[in-house]
Design a protein around this motif. Structure first.
Motif, PDB file in Angstrom:
ATOM      1  N   ASP A 127      -4.341  -1.109  -0.456  1.00 38.58           N
ATOM      2  CA  ASP A 127      -5.595  -1.513   0.197  1.00 38.58           C
ATOM      3  C   ASP A 127      -5.384  -2.724   1.104  1.00 38.58           C
ATOM      4  O   ASP A 127      -5.928  -2.782   2.210  1.00 38.58           O
ATOM      5  N   ARG A 128      -4.570  -3.679   0.640  1.00 38.57           N
ATOM      6  CA  ARG A 128      -4.261  -4.851   1.483  1.00 38.57           C
ATOM      7  C   ARG A 128      -3.491  -4.430   2.724  1.00 38.57           C
ATOM      8  O   ARG A 128      -3.753  -4.903   3.832  1.00 38.57           O
ATOM      9  N   TYR A 129      -2.533  -3.507   2.575  1.00 34.62           N
ATOM     10  CA  TYR A 129      -1.765  -3.030   3.720  1.00 34.62           C
ATOM     11  C   TYR A 129      -2.688  -2.313   4.697  1.00 34.62           C
ATOM     12  O   TYR A 129      -2.585  -2.492   5.911  1.00 34.62           O
ATOM     13  N   ALA A 130      -3.589  -1.499   4.176  1.00 32.88           N
ATOM     14  CA  ALA A 130      -4.538  -0.779   5.042  1.00 32.88           C
ATOM     15  C   ALA A 130      -5.399  -1.764   5.830  1.00 32.88           C
ATOM     16  O   ALA A 130      -5.642  -1.560   7.026  1.00 32.88           O
ATOM     17  N   ALA A 131      -5.825  -2.830   5.195  1.00 38.53           N
ATOM     18  CA  ALA A 131      -6.624  -3.839   5.895  1.00 38.53           C
ATOM     19  C   ALA A 131      -5.801  -4.523   6.993  1.00 38.53           C
ATOM     20  O   ALA A 131      -6.289  -4.737   8.114  1.00 38.53           O
ATOM     21  N   MET A 132      -4.545  -4.847   6.689  1.00 37.33           N
ATOM     22  CA  MET A 132      -3.675  -5.463   7.696  1.00 37.33           C
ATOM     23  C   MET A 132      -3.394  -4.491   8.843  1.00 37.33           C
ATOM     24  O   MET A 132      -3.363  -4.890  10.008  1.00 37.33           O
ATOM     25  N   HIS A 133      -3.201  -3.216   8.519  1.00 37.81           N
ATOM     26  CA  HIS A 133      -2.947  -2.197   9.533  1.00 37.81           C
ATOM     27  C   HIS A 133      -4.162  -2.071  10.456  1.00 37.81           C
ATOM     28  O   HIS A 133      -4.017  -2.023  11.676  1.00 37.81           O
ATOM     29  N   ALA A 134      -5.355  -2.049   9.882  1.00 38.00           N
ATOM     30  CA  ALA A 134      -6.578  -1.961  10.677  1.00 38.00           C
ATOM     31  C   ALA A 134      -6.729  -3.179  11.586  1.00 38.00           C
ATOM     32  O   ALA A 134      -7.092  -3.049  12.756  1.00 38.00           O
ATOM     33  N   GLN A 135      -6.420  -4.348  11.069  1.00 38.10           N
ATOM     34  CA  GLN A 135      -6.507  -5.578  11.869  1.00 38.10           C
ATOM     35  C   GLN A 135      -5.476  -5.566  12.993  1.00 38.10           C
ATOM     36  O   GLN A 135      -5.763  -5.937  14.122  1.00 38.10           O
ATOM     37  N   THR A 136      -4.288  -5.087  12.710  1.00 36.98           N
ATOM     38  CA  THR A 136      -3.213  -5.084  13.697  1.00 36.98           C
ATOM     39  C   THR A 136      -3.445  -4.070  14.808  1.00 36.98           C
ATOM     40  O   THR A 136      -3.215  -4.359  15.980  1.00 36.98           O
ATOM     41  N   TYR A 137      -3.906  -2.872  14.442  1.00 34.28           N
ATOM     42  CA  TYR A 137      -4.016  -1.782  15.407  1.00 34.28           C
ATOM     43  C   TYR A 137      -5.442  -1.454  15.828  1.00 34.28           C
ATOM     44  O   TYR A 137      -5.659  -0.555  16.638  1.00 34.28           O
ATOM     45  N   GLY A 138      -6.425  -2.164  15.279  1.00 36.05           N
ATOM     46  CA  GLY A 138      -7.804  -2.010  15.726  1.00 36.05           C
ATOM     47  C   GLY A 138      -8.479  -0.707  15.334  1.00 36.05           C
ATOM     48  O   GLY A 138      -9.479  -0.334  15.918  1.00 36.05           O
ATOM     49  N   GLU A 139      -7.946   0.000  14.355  1.00 36.12           N
ATOM     50  CA  GLU A 139      -8.552   1.242  13.884  1.00 36.12           C
ATOM     51  C   GLU A 139      -8.594   1.213  12.365  1.00 36.12           C
ATOM     52  O   GLU A 139      -7.567   1.047  11.710  1.00 36.12           O
ATOM     53  N   ALA A 140      -9.789   1.350  11.805  1.00 33.98           N
ATOM     54  CA  ALA A 140      -9.949   1.291  10.356  1.00 33.98           C
ATOM     55  C   ALA A 140      -9.265   2.485   9.693  1.00 33.98           C
ATOM     56  O   ALA A 140      -9.439   3.624  10.123  1.00 33.98           O
ATOM     57  N   VAL A 141      -8.446   2.211   8.703  1.00 32.04           N
ATOM     58  CA  VAL A 141      -7.795   3.243   7.892  1.00 32.04           C
ATOM     59  C   VAL A 141      -7.872   2.821   6.437  1.00 32.04           C
ATOM     60  O   VAL A 141      -8.011   1.643   6.127  1.00 32.04           O
ATOM     61  N   ASP A 142      -7.769   3.811   5.553  1.00 33.13           N
ATOM     62  CA  ASP A 142      -7.731   3.486   4.133  1.00 33.13           C
ATOM     63  C   ASP A 142      -6.349   3.825   3.573  1.00 33.13           C
ATOM     64  O   ASP A 142      -5.520   4.413   4.267  1.00 33.13           O
ATOM     65  N   ALA A 143      -6.137   3.461   2.328  1.00 35.12           N
ATOM     66  CA  ALA A 143      -4.833   3.690   1.703  1.00 35.12           C
ATOM     67  C   ALA A 143      -4.467   5.165   1.684  1.00 35.12           C
ATOM     68  O   ALA A 143      -3.310   5.532   1.910  1.00 35.12           O
ATOM     69  N   MET A 144      -5.432   6.033   1.443  1.00 37.09           N
ATOM     70  CA  MET A 144      -5.157   7.470   1.388  1.00 37.09           C
ATOM     71  C   MET A 144      -4.627   7.987   2.728  1.00 37.09           C
ATOM     72  O   MET A 144      -3.815   8.892   2.766  1.00 37.09           O
ATOM     73  N   THR A 145      -5.061   7.404   3.806  1.00 37.64           N
ATOM     74  CA  THR A 145      -4.581   7.804   5.133  1.00 37.64           C
ATOM     75  C   THR A 145      -3.162   7.308   5.368  1.00 37.64           C
ATOM     76  O   THR A 145      -2.357   7.990   5.994  1.00 37.64           O
ATOM     77  N   LEU A 146      -2.848   6.132   4.858  1.00 37.98           N
ATOM     78  CA  LEU A 146      -1.536   5.529   5.086  1.00 37.98           C
ATOM     79  C   LEU A 146      -0.417   6.122   4.227  1.00 37.98           C
ATOM     80  O   LEU A 146       0.726   6.189   4.668  1.00 37.98           O
ATOM     81  N   ILE A 147      -0.736   6.539   3.021  1.00 36.40           N
ATOM     82  CA  ILE A 147       0.298   6.962   2.071  1.00 36.40           C
ATOM     83  C   ILE A 147       1.235   8.035   2.637  1.00 36.40           C
ATOM     84  O   ILE A 147       2.460   7.883   2.558  1.00 36.40           O
ATOM     85  N   PRO A 148       0.748   9.120   3.252  1.00 40.75           N
ATOM     86  CA  PRO A 148       1.686  10.120   3.777  1.00 40.75           C
ATOM     87  C   PRO A 148       2.620   9.555   4.842  1.00 40.75           C
ATOM     88  O   PRO A 148       3.810   9.897   4.883  1.00 40.75           O
ATOM     89  N   HIS A 149       2.114   8.670   5.684  1.00 41.33           N
ATOM     90  CA  HIS A 149       2.940   8.091   6.742  1.00 41.33           C
ATOM     91  C   HIS A 149       3.977   7.133   6.159  1.00 41.33           C
ATOM     92  O   HIS A 149       5.112   7.070   6.638  1.00 41.33           O
ATOM     93  N   MET A 150       3.605   6.421   5.106  1.00 43.38           N
ATOM     94  CA  MET A 150       4.545   5.533   4.429  1.00 43.38           C
ATOM     95  C   MET A 150       5.656   6.347   3.766  1.00 43.38           C
ATOM     96  O   MET A 150       6.840   5.987   3.868  1.00 43.38           O
ATOM     97  N   LEU A 151       5.288   7.431   3.106  1.00 42.25           N
ATOM     98  CA  LEU A 151       6.293   8.284   2.461  1.00 42.25           C
ATOM     99  C   LEU A 151       7.224   8.910   3.492  1.00 42.25           C
ATOM    100  O   LEU A 151       8.443   8.975   3.284  1.00 42.25           O
ATOM    101  N   GLU A 152       6.662   9.361   4.607  1.00 44.48           N
ATOM    102  CA  GLU A 152       7.489   9.944   5.664  1.00 44.48           C
ATOM    103  C   GLU A 152       8.472   8.913   6.220  1.00 44.48           C
ATOM    104  O   GLU A 152       9.657   9.208   6.411  1.00 44.48           O
ATOM    105  N   ALA A 153       7.990   7.685   6.448  1.00 44.03           N
ATOM    106  CA  ALA A 153       8.866   6.629   6.955  1.00 44.03           C
ATOM    107  C   ALA A 153       9.964   6.300   5.938  1.00 44.03           C
ATOM    108  O   ALA A 153      11.123   6.106   6.299  1.00 44.03           O
ATOM    109  N   PHE A 154       9.598   6.261   4.668  1.00 42.38           N
ATOM    110  CA  PHE A 154      10.572   5.984   3.620  1.00 42.38           C
ATOM    111  C   PHE A 154      11.650   7.068   3.586  1.00 42.38           C
ATOM    112  O   PHE A 154      12.848   6.781   3.577  1.00 42.38           O
ATOM    113  N   MET A 155      11.220   8.328   3.590  1.00 44.77           N
ATOM    114  CA  MET A 155      12.173   9.431   3.497  1.00 44.77           C
ATOM    115  C   MET A 155      13.053   9.535   4.732  1.00 44.77           C
ATOM    116  O   MET A 155      14.248   9.825   4.624  1.00 44.77           O
ATOM    117  N   SER A 156      12.506   9.277   5.903  1.00 49.65           N
ATOM    118  CA  SER A 156      13.320   9.373   7.117  1.00 49.65           C
ATOM    119  C   SER A 156      14.341   8.238   7.191  1.00 49.65           C
ATOM    120  O   SER A 156      15.354   8.369   7.869  1.00 49.65           O
TER     121      SER A 156
END
Length: 80
Positions: free
Chosen positions: A33-62
């Motif tokens: 949730d903290r990461y999602a808040a920082m991501h929204a502040q950085t990129y100007g688009e509100a996102v929640d943790a559920m939206t971020l998790i797949p992208h985080m996993l993809e980045a980790f695996m790649s």
């Protein structure tokens, strides 16, 4: 965009989704949730943790060299 430092996970691409459900420790959910808040502040688009998790996993695996060296993806199981 905010002038804050860029996060490792950049702006999110639009993708087709398949729903998964998983359990995680409360402290991990709070960090997500903290990461999602920082991501929204950085990129100007509100996102929640559920939206971020797949992208985080993809980045980790790649970025996982052992996974990349493991060769081909696991083949799909044939169904009758």
């Amino acid at each position: 965009m905010s002038t804050t430092k860029k996060l490792r996970l950049g702006p999110l691409p639009k993708t087709e989704n398949i729903k998964l459900t998983f359990a995680c420790p409360a402290c991990l959910k709070a960090d997500l949730d903290r990461y999602a808040a920082m991501h929204a502040q950085t990129y100007g688009e509100a996102v929640d943790a559920m939206t971020l998790i797949p992208h985080m996993l993809e980045a980790f695996m790649s970025g996982d060299r052992g996974f990349k060296r493991g060769g081909q993806a696991i083949p799909k199981v044939a169904t009758k």
